[in-house]
Design a protein around this motif. Sequence first.
Motif, PDB file in Angstrom:
ATOM      1  N   GLU A 171      37.536  69.579  49.618  1.00 57.62           N
ATOM      2  CA  GLU A 171      36.612  70.265  48.711  1.00 57.62           C
ATOM      3  C   GLU A 171      36.955  71.742  48.550  1.00 57.62           C
ATOM      4  O   GLU A 171      36.830  72.305  47.452  1.00 57.62           O
ATOM      5  CB  GLU A 171      35.179  70.115  49.215  1.00 57.62           C
ATOM      6  CG  GLU A 171      34.138  70.674  48.260  1.00 57.62           C
ATOM      7  CD  GLU A 171      32.725  70.358  48.699  1.00 57.62           C
ATOM      8  OE1 GLU A 171      31.787  70.751  47.979  1.00 57.62           O
ATOM      9  OE2 GLU A 171      32.556  69.721  49.760  1.00 57.62           O
ATOM     10  N   ILE A 174      39.552  72.330  45.854  1.00 59.90           N
ATOM     11  CA  ILE A 174      39.029  72.199  44.490  1.00 59.90           C
ATOM     12  C   ILE A 174      38.227  73.440  44.110  1.00 59.90           C
ATOM     13  O   ILE A 174      38.326  73.937  42.982  1.00 59.90           O
ATOM     14  CB  ILE A 174      38.187  70.925  44.354  1.00 59.90           C
ATOM     15  CG1 ILE A 174      39.050  69.695  44.680  1.00 59.90           C
ATOM     16  CG2 ILE A 174      37.612  70.797  42.952  1.00 59.90           C
ATOM     17  CD1 ILE A 174      40.343  69.618  43.897  1.00 59.90           C
ATOM     18  N   LYS A 175      37.456  73.975  45.039  1.00 61.12           N
ATOM     19  CA  LYS A 175      36.706  75.207  44.756  1.00 61.12           C
ATOM     20  C   LYS A 175      37.655  76.348  44.411  1.00 61.12           C
ATOM     21  O   LYS A 175      37.402  77.122  43.481  1.00 61.12           O
ATOM     22  CB  LYS A 175      35.854  75.587  45.963  1.00 61.12           C
ATOM     23  CG  LYS A 175      34.630  74.700  46.175  1.00 61.12           C
ATOM     24  CD  LYS A 175      33.838  75.181  47.378  1.00 61.12           C
ATOM     25  CE  LYS A 175      32.600  74.331  47.600  1.00 61.12           C
ATOM     26  NZ  LYS A 175      31.832  74.773  48.794  1.00 61.12           N
ATOM     27  N   MET A 178      39.166  75.633  40.834  1.00 62.13           N
ATOM     28  CA  MET A 178      38.183  75.782  39.759  1.00 62.13           C
ATOM     29  C   MET A 178      37.795  77.241  39.561  1.00 62.13           C
ATOM     30  O   MET A 178      37.366  77.634  38.469  1.00 62.13           O
ATOM     31  CB  MET A 178      36.945  74.931  40.040  1.00 62.13           C
ATOM     32  CG  MET A 178      37.206  73.444  40.090  1.00 62.13           C
ATOM     33  SD  MET A 178      38.011  72.835  38.563  1.00 62.13           S
ATOM     34  CE  MET A 178      38.594  71.235  39.131  1.00 62.13           C
ATOM     35  N   LYS A 188      36.468  70.303  36.280  1.00 63.93           N
ATOM     36  CA  LYS A 188      36.082  69.463  37.415  1.00 63.93           C
ATOM     37  C   LYS A 188      35.736  68.056  36.955  1.00 63.93           C
ATOM     38  O   LYS A 188      36.126  67.061  37.583  1.00 63.93           O
ATOM     39  CB  LYS A 188      34.918  70.088  38.168  1.00 63.93           C
ATOM     40  CG  LYS A 188      34.628  69.376  39.489  1.00 63.93           C
ATOM     41  CD  LYS A 188      33.634  70.150  40.329  1.00 63.93           C
ATOM     42  CE  LYS A 188      33.437  69.484  41.691  1.00 63.93           C
ATOM     43  NZ  LYS A 188      32.478  70.230  42.544  1.00 63.93           N
ATOM     44  N   ASN A 192      37.797  64.693  37.953  1.00 62.60           N
ATOM     45  CA  ASN A 192      37.131  63.510  38.512  1.00 62.60           C
ATOM     46  C   ASN A 192      37.375  62.274  37.659  1.00 62.60           C
ATOM     47  O   ASN A 192      37.460  61.150  38.172  1.00 62.60           O
ATOM     48  CB  ASN A 192      35.630  63.777  38.639  1.00 62.60           C
ATOM     49  CG  ASN A 192      35.304  64.718  39.777  1.00 62.60           C
ATOM     50  OD1 ASN A 192      36.062  64.827  40.746  1.00 62.60           O
ATOM     51  ND2 ASN A 192      34.190  65.415  39.691  1.00 62.60           N
TER      52      ASN A 192
END
Length: 623
Positions: A171, A174-175, A178, A188, A192
């Motif tokens: 996670e 991804i943060k 983004m 995002k 997904n």
Amino acid sequence: MPARIIQANETPFATVAIDPVTLDIIENALRNARIEMDTTLVRTAMSPGIREQGDAFPLIADHKGRMIVGQFGSYIGPFLDGYDGVVEDGDMIFLSDPYSVDGAISHSNDWLVLLPVFKDGRLVAYTSMFGHMSDIGGKVAGSMPIDAHSIFEEGVRIPPVKIWKRGVYNEDLIKLIMHQTRMPEWCKADLNALIAACRVAARRVVEMCDRFGDDVFASATEELLARNHRAMKQLIESSIGEAPVTFEDYICDDGLGFGPYKIRCAMWRENGKVVLDFAGTDPQSDGSINFLLNENMMRMFFGIYMIMVFDPQILFNDGYYDLIDVRIPEGSLLKPKFPAALSGRTHALGRLFDILGGLLGQKTPEFLNAAGFSSSPHLFYSGRDGEGRWFQLFQIGFGGIPGRPLGDGPDGHSLWPNFTNVPNEFLERYFPLRIERYETVPDSGGAGLHRGGNGIIMSYRFLEPGLIAIHDDRWFIPPWGVNGGAPGARARKILEKPDGTQVVVANKREDIRVEANDVLHFITWGGGGWGDPLERAPELVALEVRQGLVSLAGAQAYGVVIADDGEADAPATQALRRVMAGARAAELPTFNYGPTIEHLRQASEAETGLPAPRQPVWASGGG
């Protein structure tokens, strides 16, 4: 060093005989799994580029990484050869850097996920998908700066990393990613959607293995690859000669004032293989129009073209790659050196299909297509509305498809057959603009026995101030016609102010400021015509005049006279055609390129409203 595959069960697959019915069932199940990947994607993604237009490409590969169904060919083998890490059950790879996979994805806006599919501790397949993200940071909204001089200006670059590692989601990664984009919600959701599509296909593969057995599934994929190899080998032997043929075409400009840029390819058959040699292609550009062309991608392009022209029933896969030798000079427009900018590579990508048509048709002109795939027009529009909310549009436009041996080129169609347009209602609902015209441009398709597809005009009225950017080509050098067909019309872009003042704007331009009620007339190129226009049925020309696809004046290019009732005047048409036939050369040219480049340079201002691009100069003396 190559990747290490960790398997709890390393038992080799046994080769078993596959009956035709079982093979057919597995083949169609794989086709359907690919369709299900697309369906999952469009139901889950948020950006218009993916959700509405389908700018994403699925792949299902066997346990060795060879594509069984897909579109761009497999990048898995080269990736595994260069990935210094392990691949095990529960992993999912995520990447976007073209240089990390030798151009398997060709610019950083394409985000790719790769899922190794394990069953009972053994690797049975791979599923993968990549899609175009609307924004990945960088110097401009949309992350495709025309004036970029290196890839570092084009947004976040993601090397191969594990988004899932042994079933654990990363996670924080991804943060971090983004945080680089102007549209994190879209990105995002789209990421997904790529993940969900890969997982759906993985489930379908496991279900096939459960139903038929792992060995049967593996043997079936081997047979699908072998069948493709046999078919392509026969096509090559019957369609490709040993004597080299060459063809060249041009990208009009680089957006920095220089052009055109030549792409040259020679093709011949040697020791049972096709050689595609791009020697003579211009050196890489200082701008972003470079295309880091992966050799396997070119092999797939060649195979798709061959199959669709000669035998469209074949399911194309990676089985024939050893039959094609691709040679691309280092440092050229198609093999630029790091850190060359790549975001505008669409024009070179599209031009390759025109070049393949020019190569493959020289031995068999009856199978020759005209030019008109050509490019993939882009429009970007961004800013803040009256309430301070950020908006950002990325849209792919359509142009004219070339005239073909079996019929007319479609009007206003996509370069890629699976793409769809963004509905005008969607645009008007979610962006501060109004579409005032959306129609084909009469006469923009080249005249021929089979007419080239017309380009389109989209007129955007902007309701809020903002910035627009335009990415398009074929504004300087027209799409050529074949077998006597005429070239298609060139692209144009016109910005109209509220007082009616009109200004021609470049087809590659960044940061054009627009005000409320400005109108952009976005006009795309037409496809070249196929065959002698004087052989086209007069009744068909008259019908197209009534439909608005051909003008009254445009009917003259076919030697057709339209009577007052809208029908073809048969006696006048016959007389005009006799005069036109007598005034031209006895033998029509196989390729009709239109005026020479030198003439186009001299006439550019008068014909296009834009200055001609300047001849590129390279320190190495290339060109």
